[in-house]
Scaffold this active site. Sequence first.
Site, mmCIF file in Angstrom:
data_model
loop_
_atom_site.group_PDB
_atom_site.id
_atom_site.type_symbol
_atom_site.label_atom_id
_atom_site.label_comp_id
_atom_site.label_asym_id
_atom_site.label_seq_id
_atom_site.Cartn_x
_atom_site.Cartn_y
_atom_site.Cartn_z
ATOM 1 N N TYR A 42 1.747 -2.176 -5.440
ATOM 2 C CA TYR A 42 3.008 -1.848 -4.776
ATOM 3 C C TYR A 42 3.534 -0.483 -5.219
ATOM 4 C CZ TYR A 42 3.819 -6.612 -2.913
ATOM 5 O OH TYR A 42 3.742 -7.796 -2.218
ATOM 6 N N CYS A 73 8.305 -8.357 -9.977
ATOM 7 C CA CYS A 73 7.724 -7.051 -9.680
ATOM 8 C C CYS A 73 8.785 -5.990 -9.926
ATOM 9 C CB CYS A 73 7.241 -7.004 -8.233
ATOM 10 S SG CYS A 73 6.665 -5.372 -7.710
ATOM 11 N N CYS A 185 7.083 -3.001 -15.504
ATOM 12 C CA CYS A 185 6.165 -3.579 -14.523
ATOM 13 C C CYS A 185 5.580 -4.828 -15.159
ATOM 14 C CB CYS A 185 5.059 -2.584 -14.169
ATOM 15 S SG CYS A 185 3.698 -3.297 -13.210
#
Length: 266
Positions: A42, A73, A185
Amino acid sequence: MDNRAIGIFDSGLGGLTAAAALRELMPGENIIYFADSARVPYGAKSRDELLIIARQDLELLSSFSVKFIIAACGTVSSNASRVLESFSVPTIGVLKPGIRDMSLIPGDSPLGIIATQASIRAGAFRRELERLCPGREIIDLPCPRFVPLIESGHTGADDPELKEAVEHSLAPAKEAGIAALLLGCTHYGIIAQAIENFLGSGVKLVSASHSAAQAAKLWLEQRGLTGGSGEALYYTSGDAGEFSAAASRLLGREIRAGHLPPMDIK
């Protein structure tokens, strides 16, 4: 009591760190995990793409009638917070819980943040930490090499490619003498040992995944929405066999993931 599952999503393997933390904190809860592996990473997506992806992932988990969702995320959390906060199912990201825990680090030494390129570009991690820790130096670094390495199996602390990437990416943080580093992350928790080996044990690693799991636990307990049988279902938009094998290695038990058709960004 509420026996509905808690939904967790990420672009791939990273969100498993949040799932594992939640399982440790709330072993009786049911979990539905979605890895959007067909669209990993992403962190390379534009903000417009991430807004669409966030909505699609939320709607997919909502179709399972989940009671709560963790957007595990950092990239989605930092780029699509309004989408998360306005969704019909109560949802939290990893940004605010992680930053809140970072703000509790004592002293005046610099604080570090590592996240994907898209997260650092959005600036949300830095802004939130500056708000809670005014005047404290903040070192925020993009680490675009980490997720591809992790997803391809380079996770061991002694892996040469991973060690080189960690040393190259985190050199500015080490030189600045940071007191703590936020793993912004969720993938980065998988390589925490390699990061600790480079920075030294004197630098505290703060896991955004664990912070989010703790925040979810508190929210659910305060509202009396806990309950379940400890079951977990795993789905991926990528190759189910590959994801199952990788997830099994990371979690230390056999995982069999189902396949869900990849979604288009429309």
